[in-house]
Motif scaffolding. Structure first.
Motif, mmCIF file in Angstrom:
data_model
loop_
_atom_site.group_PDB
_atom_site.id
_atom_site.type_symbol
_atom_site.label_atom_id
_atom_site.label_comp_id
_atom_site.label_asym_id
_atom_site.label_seq_id
_atom_site.Cartn_x
_atom_site.Cartn_y
_atom_site.Cartn_z
ATOM 1 N N GLU A 183 0.808 -1.217 0.000
ATOM 2 C CA GLU A 183 0.000 0.000 0.000
ATOM 3 C C GLU A 183 0.844 1.270 0.000
ATOM 4 O O GLU A 183 0.301 2.373 -0.143
ATOM 5 C CB GLU A 183 -0.925 0.010 1.224
ATOM 6 N N LEU A 184 2.144 1.145 0.184
ATOM 7 C CA LEU A 184 3.007 2.320 0.242
ATOM 8 C C LEU A 184 3.115 2.984 -1.125
ATOM 9 O O LEU A 184 3.155 2.312 -2.160
ATOM 10 C CB LEU A 184 4.402 1.932 0.739
ATOM 11 N N THR A 185 3.156 4.312 -1.115
ATOM 12 C CA THR A 185 3.301 5.090 -2.335
ATOM 13 C C THR A 185 4.545 5.959 -2.243
ATOM 14 O O THR A 185 5.177 6.057 -1.182
ATOM 15 C CB THR A 185 2.069 5.992 -2.550
ATOM 16 N N ALA A 186 4.888 6.602 -3.346
ATOM 17 C CA ALA A 186 6.077 7.453 -3.370
ATOM 18 C C ALA A 186 5.984 8.555 -2.314
ATOM 19 O O ALA A 186 7.007 8.935 -1.710
ATOM 20 C CB ALA A 186 6.264 8.043 -4.765
ATOM 21 N N SER A 187 4.788 9.073 -2.071
ATOM 22 C CA SER A 187 4.648 10.144 -1.086
ATOM 23 C C SER A 187 4.866 9.661 0.346
ATOM 24 O O SER A 187 5.067 10.464 1.264
ATOM 25 C CB SER A 187 3.265 10.788 -1.205
ATOM 26 N N ASP A 188 4.831 8.328 0.549
ATOM 27 C CA ASP A 188 5.080 7.770 1.878
ATOM 28 C C ASP A 188 6.563 7.616 2.185
ATOM 29 O O ASP A 188 6.940 7.437 3.352
ATOM 30 C CB ASP A 188 4.418 6.394 2.009
ATOM 31 N N LEU A 189 7.405 7.666 1.168
ATOM 32 C CA LEU A 189 8.821 7.345 1.367
ATOM 33 C C LEU A 189 9.523 8.268 2.358
ATOM 34 O O LEU A 189 10.342 7.789 3.159
ATOM 35 C CB LEU A 189 9.550 7.332 0.022
ATOM 36 N N HIS B 179 7.529 -2.747 -6.446
ATOM 37 C CA HIS B 179 6.598 -1.760 -6.995
ATOM 38 C C HIS B 179 7.308 -0.515 -7.518
ATOM 39 O O HIS B 179 6.756 0.591 -7.467
ATOM 40 C CB HIS B 179 5.554 -1.367 -5.945
ATOM 41 N N GLY B 180 8.547 -0.698 -7.981
ATOM 42 C CA GLY B 180 9.273 0.414 -8.559
ATOM 43 C C GLY B 180 9.793 1.415 -7.546
ATOM 44 O O GLY B 180 10.207 2.525 -7.924
ATOM 45 N N MET B 181 9.817 1.047 -6.283
ATOM 46 C CA MET B 181 10.310 1.930 -5.224
ATOM 47 C C MET B 181 11.356 1.196 -4.394
ATOM 48 O O MET B 181 11.389 -0.039 -4.370
ATOM 49 C CB MET B 181 9.149 2.380 -4.336
ATOM 50 N N PRO B 182 12.214 1.917 -3.691
ATOM 51 C CA PRO B 182 13.285 1.273 -2.916
ATOM 52 C C PRO B 182 12.756 0.665 -1.618
ATOM 53 O O PRO B 182 13.114 1.101 -0.514
ATOM 54 C CB PRO B 182 14.260 2.418 -2.651
ATOM 55 N N LEU B 183 11.921 -0.356 -1.754
ATOM 56 C CA LEU B 183 11.263 -0.966 -0.600
ATOM 57 C C LEU B 183 11.778 -2.368 -0.286
ATOM 58 O O LEU B 183 11.232 -3.037 0.595
ATOM 59 C CB LEU B 183 9.746 -1.032 -0.844
#
Length: 325
Positions: free
Chosen positions: A72-78, A101-105
């Motif tokens: 559920e995390l989005t770029a704005s949550d980073l 999901h294309g993010m450094p998670l």
């Protein structure tokens, strides 16, 4: 677990989101909408199971922060995630692949954000099929976020029915029957447990697979929604691995309790369970017949044929064991 050595001042938290919605307030501390703990913060990362584990971990020596599930995390949550990781003494994480999901998670990517001395502990994704041998999780390749309506679990009997109907074959009015007996149940249970053991070993996680050698319905509400006894045991093992005192948490309610799957007579016999068979799902406290779920899923499969193909390929072994292929 507090490090008393001199250190730089902690970074300032990100500003709260503008016009915060109810979801943001639900995760208020994470989004800087409420004051959080000062020391020994633990961040628990993963799917919906992570929040259940977090609640059971909270206690002496470890304060936890409620965060959204990783999917559920989005770029704005980073920025918020980076801030809390920079203050965390411990990261407890299910294995998450790099650039999820294309993010450094990814787990390794998140671990790199911990302060000096921060610890990482991996826990497995719990998915065991012994109590629900005809059920499976399938992700359509066209959109892996899609799930069927009513309940997100696929019944392999209905999946095969969709495949037969697509090919123009005839299906009995009652649907496709599987070979469900105690031997089949144990075969599927053993293979599912072996898969969990392999995931634990490959990812060097805390071991939980032994909890399911003699499974019960109290442990698993569906094939991937464990009940409170599992989370209590998991929290005890995580805290022991971190050198923290054992403690017992009563969350005051059943965890991951929204969906309960039907219970098969062959499963009850196979494991000698004190339970009665059921022919319905329970969703948000309401009974939903298997016929209703079957009809909804068949309609969904007609719209998403790639889900059928993906399910046939991914679960070929279970389908063969059940006499469906």
């Amino acid at each position: 677990m507090t490090d008393s050595s001199p250190s730089a001042a902690p970074p300032a938290p990100p500003a709260p989101p503008v016009d915060a919605d109810p979801r943001a307030h639900h995760y208020g501390v994470f989004y800087s909408l409420a004051e959080g703990p000062a020391d020994d913060v633990a961040i628990v990362v993963g799917n919906c199971q992570a929040e259940s584990l977090r609640q059971m971990l909270e206690g002496p020596g470890l304060a936890t922060i409620r965060i959204p599930a990783v999917h559920e995390l989005t770029a704005s949550d980073l920025p918020y995630l980076r801030y809390w990781l920079s203050r965390a003494a411990v990261l407890v994480s299910q294995p998450v692949r790099t650039d999820y999901h294309g993010m450094p998670l990814g787990t390794a990517q998140l671990a790199a954000l911990l302060p000096a001395g921060g610890r990482v502990l991996r826990v497995p994704v719990i998915r065991v099929a012994g109590l629900y041998p005809t059920h499976a999780i399938v992700r359509p390749p066209s959109d892996t976020s899609l799930v069927p309506p009513v309940v997100e679990y696929h019944d392999l009997r209905v999946l095969i029915e969709a495949a037969i109907r697509r090919e123009g074959g005839a299906v009995p009015a009652a649907g496709v029957a599987a070979r469900l007996d105690t031997r089949t149940v144990h075969t599927i249970a053993d293979e599912s447990l072996d898969q969990l053991r392999r995931r634990e070993a490959a990812n060097e996680t805390v071991v939980l697979s032994d909890l399911f050698e003699r499974p019960s319905f109290d442990q698993m509400r569906t094939l991937n929604h464990p009940g409170n006894p599992v989370w209590s045991a998991a929290a005890t093992r995580v805290r022991a691995a971190l050198g923290l005192p054992e403690h017992v948490v009563d969350p005051g309610r059943p965890l991951l309790d929204r969906v309960h799957a039907p219970r098969e007579a062959a499963v009850i016999e196979a494991f000698g369970l004190d339970a009665s068979p059921t022919d319905h799902w329970v969703v948000d406290g309401a009974s939903v017949s298997t016929d209703e779920v079957r009809a909804a899923h068949l309609a969904w499969y007609a719209e998403h044929p790639d889900a059928v193909d993906a399910g046939l390929a991914r679960h070929a072994g279970a389908l063969a064991t059940l006499g469906l292929r």
